[in-house]
Design a protein around this motif. Structure first.
Motif, PDB file in Angstrom:
ATOM      1  N   ILE A  23     -11.296  45.488  35.972  1.00  0.00           N
ATOM      2  CA  ILE A  23      -9.986  44.922  35.193  1.00  0.00           C
ATOM      3  C   ILE A  23      -9.688  46.066  34.421  1.00  0.00           C
ATOM      4  O   ILE A  23     -11.059  46.084  33.529  1.00  0.00           O
ATOM      5  N   THR A  24      -8.922  46.063  34.168  1.00  0.00           N
ATOM      6  CA  THR A  24      -8.584  46.804  32.054  1.00  0.00           C
ATOM      7  C   THR A  24      -6.870  46.503  31.515  1.00  0.00           C
ATOM      8  O   THR A  24      -6.206  45.474  32.480  1.00  0.00           O
ATOM      9  N   SER A  25      -7.231  46.524  30.424  1.00  0.00           N
ATOM     10  CA  SER A  25      -5.660  46.500  29.475  1.00  0.00           C
ATOM     11  C   SER A  25      -4.374  46.644  30.326  1.00  0.00           C
ATOM     12  O   SER A  25      -4.907  47.813  31.477  1.00  0.00           O
ATOM     13  N   ASP A  26      -3.521  46.723  29.798  1.00  0.00           N
ATOM     14  CA  ASP A  26      -2.295  47.583  30.157  1.00  0.00           C
ATOM     15  C   ASP A  26      -2.575  48.786  29.913  1.00  0.00           C
ATOM     16  O   ASP A  26      -1.955  49.813  29.745  1.00  0.00           O
ATOM     17  N   PHE A  27      -3.522  48.915  28.384  1.00  0.00           N
ATOM     18  CA  PHE A  27      -3.394  50.202  28.293  1.00  0.00           C
ATOM     19  C   PHE A  27      -4.948  51.120  28.630  1.00  0.00           C
ATOM     20  O   PHE A  27      -4.845  51.832  27.973  1.00  0.00           O
ATOM     21  N   GLY A  28      -4.946  50.510  29.455  1.00  0.00           N
ATOM     22  CA  GLY A  28      -6.214  50.938  29.983  1.00  0.00           C
ATOM     23  C   GLY A  28      -7.778  50.993  29.529  1.00  0.00           C
ATOM     24  O   GLY A  28      -8.835  50.902  31.106  1.00  0.00           O
ATOM     25  N   VAL A  29      -7.928  49.948  28.787  1.00  0.00           N
ATOM     26  CA  VAL A  29      -8.532  49.836  28.587  1.00  0.00           C
ATOM     27  C   VAL A  29      -9.860  48.171  29.543  1.00  0.00           C
ATOM     28  O   VAL A  29      -9.097  47.703  29.819  1.00  0.00           O
ATOM     29  N   LYS A  30     -10.903  48.844  30.072  1.00  0.00           N
ATOM     30  CA  LYS A  30     -11.383  47.648  30.667  1.00  0.00           C
ATOM     31  C   LYS A  30     -12.281  46.967  29.875  1.00  0.00           C
ATOM     32  O   LYS A  30     -12.425  46.529  28.790  1.00  0.00           O
ATOM     33  N   MET A  31     -12.127  45.574  30.543  1.00  0.00           N
ATOM     34  CA  MET A  31     -12.077  44.244  30.010  1.00  0.00           C
ATOM     35  C   MET A  31     -13.391  43.230  30.053  1.00  0.00           C
ATOM     36  O   MET A  31     -13.300  43.385  32.009  1.00  0.00           O
ATOM     37  N   GLY A  32     -13.860  43.198  29.824  1.00  0.00           N
ATOM     38  CA  GLY A  32     -15.967  42.430  29.559  1.00  0.00           C
ATOM     39  C   GLY A  32     -15.720  41.234  30.662  1.00  0.00           C
ATOM     40  O   GLY A  32     -16.458  40.412  31.199  1.00  0.00           O
ATOM     41  N   ASN A  33     -14.263  40.483  29.559  1.00  0.00           N
ATOM     42  CA  ASN A  33     -14.509  38.553  29.916  1.00  0.00           C
ATOM     43  C   ASN A  33     -13.248  38.340  29.684  1.00  0.00           C
ATOM     44  O   ASN A  33     -12.795  38.504  29.087  1.00  0.00           O
ATOM     45  N   VAL A  34     -12.517  37.448  30.679  1.00  0.00           N
ATOM     46  CA  VAL A  34     -11.393  37.670  31.244  1.00  0.00           C
ATOM     47  C   VAL A  34     -11.000  35.650  31.048  1.00  0.00           C
ATOM     48  O   VAL A  34      -9.864  35.659  31.862  1.00  0.00           O
ATOM     49  N   ASP A  35     -12.249  34.848  31.092  1.00  0.00           N
ATOM     50  CA  ASP A  35     -12.310  33.653  31.553  1.00  0.00           C
ATOM     51  C   ASP A  35     -12.456  33.723  30.347  1.00  0.00           C
ATOM     52  O   ASP A  35     -12.312  31.822  30.138  1.00  0.00           O
ATOM     53  N   GLU A  36     -12.207  33.708  28.624  1.00  0.00           N
ATOM     54  CA  GLU A  36     -12.990  32.858  27.159  1.00  0.00           C
ATOM     55  C   GLU A  36     -11.815  33.875  26.123  1.00  0.00           C
ATOM     56  O   GLU A  36     -11.938  34.764  26.285  1.00  0.00           O
ATOM     57  N   TRP A  37     -11.016  32.934  26.058  1.00  0.00           N
ATOM     58  CA  TRP A  37     -10.772  33.370  24.507  1.00  0.00           C
ATOM     59  C   TRP A  37     -11.366  33.856  23.130  1.00  0.00           C
ATOM     60  O   TRP A  37     -12.932  33.037  23.084  1.00  0.00           O
ATOM     61  N   LEU A  38     -11.204  34.717  22.624  1.00  0.00           N
ATOM     62  CA  LEU A  38     -12.070  35.037  21.756  1.00  0.00           C
ATOM     63  C   LEU A  38     -12.000  34.016  20.337  1.00  0.00           C
ATOM     64  O   LEU A  38     -10.623  33.713  20.252  1.00  0.00           O
ATOM     65  N   ARG A  39     -12.952  33.509  20.154  1.00  0.00           N
ATOM     66  CA  ARG A  39     -13.254  32.135  19.068  1.00  0.00           C
ATOM     67  C   ARG A  39     -14.023  32.309  18.038  1.00  0.00           C
ATOM     68  O   ARG A  39     -15.380  32.417  18.416  1.00  0.00           O
ATOM     69  N   VAL A  40     -13.178  31.564  17.533  1.00  0.00           N
ATOM     70  CA  VAL A  40     -14.081  30.968  16.124  1.00  0.00           C
ATOM     71  C   VAL A  40     -15.600  30.076  16.297  1.00  0.00           C
ATOM     72  O   VAL A  40     -14.844  28.773  17.215  1.00  0.00           O
ATOM     73  N   ALA A  41     -16.817  30.145  17.071  1.00  0.00           N
ATOM     74  CA  ALA A  41     -17.748  29.016  17.670  1.00  0.00           C
ATOM     75  C   ALA A  41     -19.230  29.428  17.282  1.00  0.00           C
ATOM     76  O   ALA A  41     -19.673  30.453  16.729  1.00  0.00           O
ATOM     77  N   ASN A  42     -20.083  28.167  17.707  1.00  0.00           N
ATOM     78  CA  ASN A  42     -21.412  28.210  16.987  1.00  0.00           C
ATOM     79  C   ASN A  42     -21.558  26.849  18.335  1.00  0.00           C
ATOM     80  O   ASN A  42     -20.520  26.412  18.810  1.00  0.00           O
ATOM     81  N   GLU A  43     -23.381  26.555  18.482  1.00  0.00           N
ATOM     82  CA  GLU A  43     -23.997  26.114  19.455  1.00  0.00           C
ATOM     83  C   GLU A  43     -23.217  24.216  19.255  1.00  0.00           C
ATOM     84  O   GLU A  43     -23.246  23.471  21.023  1.00  0.00           O
ATOM     85  N   LYS A  44     -22.100  24.350  18.576  1.00  0.00           N
ATOM     86  CA  LYS A  44     -22.384  22.681  18.470  1.00  0.00           C
ATOM     87  C   LYS A  44     -20.554  22.301  18.385  1.00  0.00           C
ATOM     88  O   LYS A  44     -20.327  21.300  18.265  1.00  0.00           O
ATOM     89  N   LYS A  45     -20.468  24.316  18.606  1.00  0.00           N
ATOM     90  CA  LYS A  45     -18.008  23.671  18.282  1.00  0.00           C
ATOM     91  C   LYS A  45     -17.433  24.685  18.809  1.00  0.00           C
ATOM     92  O   LYS A  45     -17.785  26.006  18.183  1.00  0.00           O
ATOM     93  N   THR A  46     -16.976  24.171  19.639  1.00  0.00           N
ATOM     94  CA  THR A  46     -16.078  25.461  20.371  1.00  0.00           C
ATOM     95  C   THR A  46     -14.967  25.328  18.820  1.00  0.00           C
ATOM     96  O   THR A  46     -13.961  24.427  18.210  1.00  0.00           O
ATOM     97  N   GLY A  47     -14.539  26.391  18.506  1.00  0.00           N
ATOM     98  CA  GLY A  47     -13.990  27.000  17.163  1.00  0.00           C
ATOM     99  C   GLY A  47     -12.395  27.347  17.630  1.00  0.00           C
ATOM    100  O   GLY A  47     -11.843  27.585  19.404  1.00  0.00           O
ATOM    101  N   PRO A  48     -11.639  27.155  16.540  1.00  0.00           N
ATOM    102  CA  PRO A  48     -10.336  28.080  17.082  1.00  0.00           C
ATOM    103  C   PRO A  48     -10.108  29.689  17.815  1.00  0.00           C
ATOM    104  O   PRO A  48     -11.575  30.368  17.193  1.00  0.00           O
ATOM    105  N   MET A  49      -8.884  29.438  18.578  1.00  0.00           N
ATOM    106  CA  MET A  49      -8.691  30.764  18.242  1.00  0.00           C
ATOM    107  C   MET A  49      -8.314  31.818  17.211  1.00  0.00           C
ATOM    108  O   MET A  49      -7.972  31.491  16.655  1.00  0.00           O
TER     109      MET A  49
END
Length: 741
Positions: free
Chosen positions: A41-67
């Motif tokens: 899988i790549t983006s529309d501009f051709g770069v390969k994508m490693g994770n398409v299941d989870e949005w990049l966000r602020v998180a730690n082991e106790k809390k799922t933070g904002p995207m």
């Protein structure tokens, strides 16, 4: 400027032209992709994508933070999804398409200079889109409606589009009324009901107020509006066009497509049920046939009238609400269309294909047909709304010949044009207009005299003769279906004004029809014919006249119903014969797991894997039914209400039904009709399309058969009945109404 610079520029242009002329038809697929396990899988501009299941966000082991908005990959995926729908077509929104080829068998160079109609050595690639008119993209395939039949020819001289229908006439004579007829037939504005059907007040109010629609509503209430398959319906250019030959002589022309498989339709109850059971029936049918190598074919024909004879008929030949009766103007068949490749992806091909009646090649021109001229403006205009100004650069719409002009920019531009100029004339003399000898589209001089006025010829004012001609030309079953269709439609009109007036309007066509419908819908029964019926008939109007020259069951879907203990000899022989005849057998069992033949141990691998089970499918999805014998199997089926329902429903829908051995007793139970004869010996009996053979022997089930009316064996009789599509004798005798289905 030095001559060397000009010469160099001219050479570049010529080289570019030569390169484009060498472009092959395969370029239609030049941007296609095949999904492979090796892809990543790549983006529309051709770069390969490693994770398409989870949005990049602020998180730690106790809390799922904002995207995080910095996640351009996720934003791109959501943005693309948000905008992946384009405006759907105002009409013809629901469609299916396929690729194919057009072959010319007979040159008509006496009539036209168009290479596609004069060069018999060519094989022209085409794309055909079939559609319904009224409904949205999500509506059902089998509704009562006109069907679109649009053909795009990718010719060497440019694209030629025949934007036709499966009915040869239209509701209106002048394109200025197009918004009104479409508004009237679409869902009513106050509640957006009903979807994809004409059975409501507004439609019937409109056609009553517009007597020019009388002929067309007769066609749409006939069996033509509920075709069995896209592959089994005619296509018509509808409008009147002009052919121009080398001498500049003009001939008026209408275009025809006639299916090799014959013209066949559903019965209304069958179409209604399919709309709910399998709303994609027609598009799946087309895909299935092509996928199985049963390529649909149509003969291509023309009706031609010399310009000198334009006014020799009682109707105006430019009136789209009139046919040119074939008894007066025979169809000349000159070519063949075959569809042999399914689309690779629906949206960029079937959805983005765009047709225009103004797309014509040299040798083909517009007439003064007042519906055609407005269509030519409307089609081009609507593509701008749906696809943008560069819609003709999309791969599915792009010509296979060179496209060279100075059109530039705009949304969705695909072409990259190198060079210093984008205008004509220019200092390089690049891309000059073509001469007639170089293939320029000709505009032959045509003398026009008249006054500017909103009017048409007097002949346009006659609206009933051909409506009567159509009715008179139908077979008795077709007339019965017509009356039933009117009764159904007007029953859905709750405004008494609407069904009262339409009950009277039908008396302008046929008194018996008007009285039957009026009684059914609660209108006042007309006492006399308000317009004398001229009694004339025309050939090639009734579907009965379009049976294939040689009976065939090619591409027909045949259900074979079995249960444990079935007769494997009869099952295997009939299934093999069906396949050999290029039809499609489907095994139907009480369950989808293995079903075991008589005498076989019930161990995995000893049985037959059904394609479907009785509850997963219905008889409506098949053209015929065969039930092999086997005492245990028939005992099980006789206790199954669904199995009996399958048989009774297929009988009621006039389909061929065949049975051998103990299945004869099952038929007696299912139908219980004293007029239906069944076999009691080793002689095959056909009665109202039900073919039975009580005592089975190897000789009585020969695999090598001929599909012919005079056949004496079980398979000969059964396959011939399938080839006839429906057994209307069953209906005329009232037998189908005696079977509860």
């Amino acid at each position: 400027m030095s001559s060397s610079i000009i010469s160099d520029a001219t050479s570049k242009v010529k080289n570019m032209v030569a390169g484009e002329k060498g472009r092959k038809v395969a370029d239609l697929d030049s941007v296609s992709q095949t999904v492979s396990p090796d892809d990543r899988i790549t983006s529309d501009f051709g770069v390969k994508m490693g994770n398409v299941d989870e949005w990049l966000r602020v998180a730690n082991e106790k809390k799922t933070g904002p995207m995080l908005l910095e996640d351009s990959f996720s934003r791109e995926r959501i943005h693309r999804f948000d905008h992946e729908r384009i405006p759907e077509r105002v009409v013809h929104a629901r469609g299916a398409g396929a690729f194919g080829n057009f072959r010319l068998f007979e040159s008509i160079e006496d009539l036209t200079t168009a290479g596609v109609l004069t060069d018999t050595s060519r094989e022209t690639p085409v794309f055909v889109r079939f559609s319904t008119v009224q409904g949205s993209r999500g509506s059902a395939d089998t509704v009562r409606d006109v069907r679109g039949f649009a053909v795009k020819f990718y010719t060497q001289e440019g694209n030629w589009d025949i934007v036709g229908n499966n009915i040869p006439v239209f509701f209106i004579q002048d394109s200025i009324k197009f918004p009104d007829i479409i508004h009237a037939v679409k869902p009513e504005p106050h509640n957006e009901v009903p979807q994809a059907q004409s059975a409501h007040n507004n439609f019937w109010d409109f056609v009553f107020m517009h007597t020019e629609a009388t002929h067309m509503f007769m066609w749409t209430m006939s069996d033509r509006a509920i075709p069995r398959s896209y592959r089994m319906m005619q296509g018509f250019g509808v409008n009147t066009f002009v052919l121009v030959n080398q001498k500049g002589e003009r001939h008026f022309v209408k275009f025809h497509w006639t299916p090799e498989l014959g013209v066949h339709s559903f019965v209304w109850d069958e179409a209604l049920k399919l709309a709910g059971q399998d709303p994609d029936f027609h598009r799946k049918d087309l895909y299935e046939a092509i996928d199985n190598g049963a390529f649909p074919k149509w003969k291509f024909g023309i009706q031609v009238i010399p310009e000198s004879k334009e006014h020799d008929f009682e109707f105006d030949i430019l009136d789209a609400t009139k046919i040119w009766p074939e008894d007066l103007v025979p169809v000349r068949y000159i070519g063949e269309l075959e569809l042999n490749k399914n689309v690779d992806e629906y949206f960029p091909q079937t959805e983005q294909v765009a047709f225009c009646t103004s797309h014509m090649v040299p040798g083909i021109a517009h007439s003064d047909d007042p519906l055609l001229q407005g269509r030519s403006f409307s089609y081009f205009d609507t593509q701008l709304s749906r696809l943008g100004i560069n819609w003709q650069e999309l791969p599915i719409n792009k010509p296979v010949c060179p496209v060279m002009n100075f059109n530039r920019d705009g949304q969705g531009r695909h072409t990259i044009t190198k060079g210093q100029v984008n205008y004509w004339p220019n200092r390089f003399e690049a891309r000059p207009p073509a001469t007639a000898q170089e293939g320029a589209y000709p505009e032959p001089p045509f003398n026009i005299q008249g006054i500017k006025a909103r009017t048409k010829s007097d002949k346009f004012r006659e609206h009933y003769n051909q409506a009567q001609l159509f009715f008179n030309s139908l077979s008795e079953p077709e007339k019965n279906h017509l009356a039933a269709a009117f009764s159904f439609e007007l029953d859905h009109c709750e405004d008494p004004i609407v069904y009262e007036r339409m009950s009277q309007r039908l008396a302008d066509i046929d008194l018996g029809l008007a009285q039957t419908v009026a009684e059914m819908v609660g209108g006042t029964k007309p006492e006399k014919q308000t317009r004398a019926n001229h009694g004339k008939k025309a050939s090639k109007i009734s579907q009965v006249e379009f049976a294939p020259a040689k009976p065939t069951i090619a591409s027909r879907r045949i259900a074979i119903i079995i249960a444990d203990g079935f007769d494997n000899t009869a099952y295997s022989t009939v299934k093999a014969t069906i396949k050999a005849a290029s039809a499609l057998p489907f095994t139907i069992g009480p369950r989808r797991s293995e079903v075991f033949p008589a005498g076989a141990s019930k161990k995995p691998g000893n049985g037959v894997q059904p394609d479907h089970h009785l509850e997963g499918m219905r008889s409506t999805m098949f053209d015929a039914i065969f039930v092999p014998g086997g005492a245990e199997s028939i005992k099980t089926l006789a206790k199954s209400g669904r199995a009996l329902h399958w048989l009774r429903e297929a009988f009621g829908h006039l389909k061929a039904i065949g049975g051998t051995g103990e299945a004869v007793e099952l038929f007696k139970l299912a139908f219980a009709l004293p007029d239906l004869r069944v076999s009691a010996t080793d002689e095959a009996i056909e009665s109202y399309g039900v073919v039975t053979l009580s005592k089975v022997s190897p000789e009585s089930l020969r695999e090598s058969i001929t599909i012919a009316k005079e056949g004496v064996g079980f398979l000969e009789k059964f396959l011939y009945q399938i080839s006839q599509h429906k057994n209307f004798d069953r209906e005329l005798a009232g037998l189908n109404s005696q079977v509860a289905y």
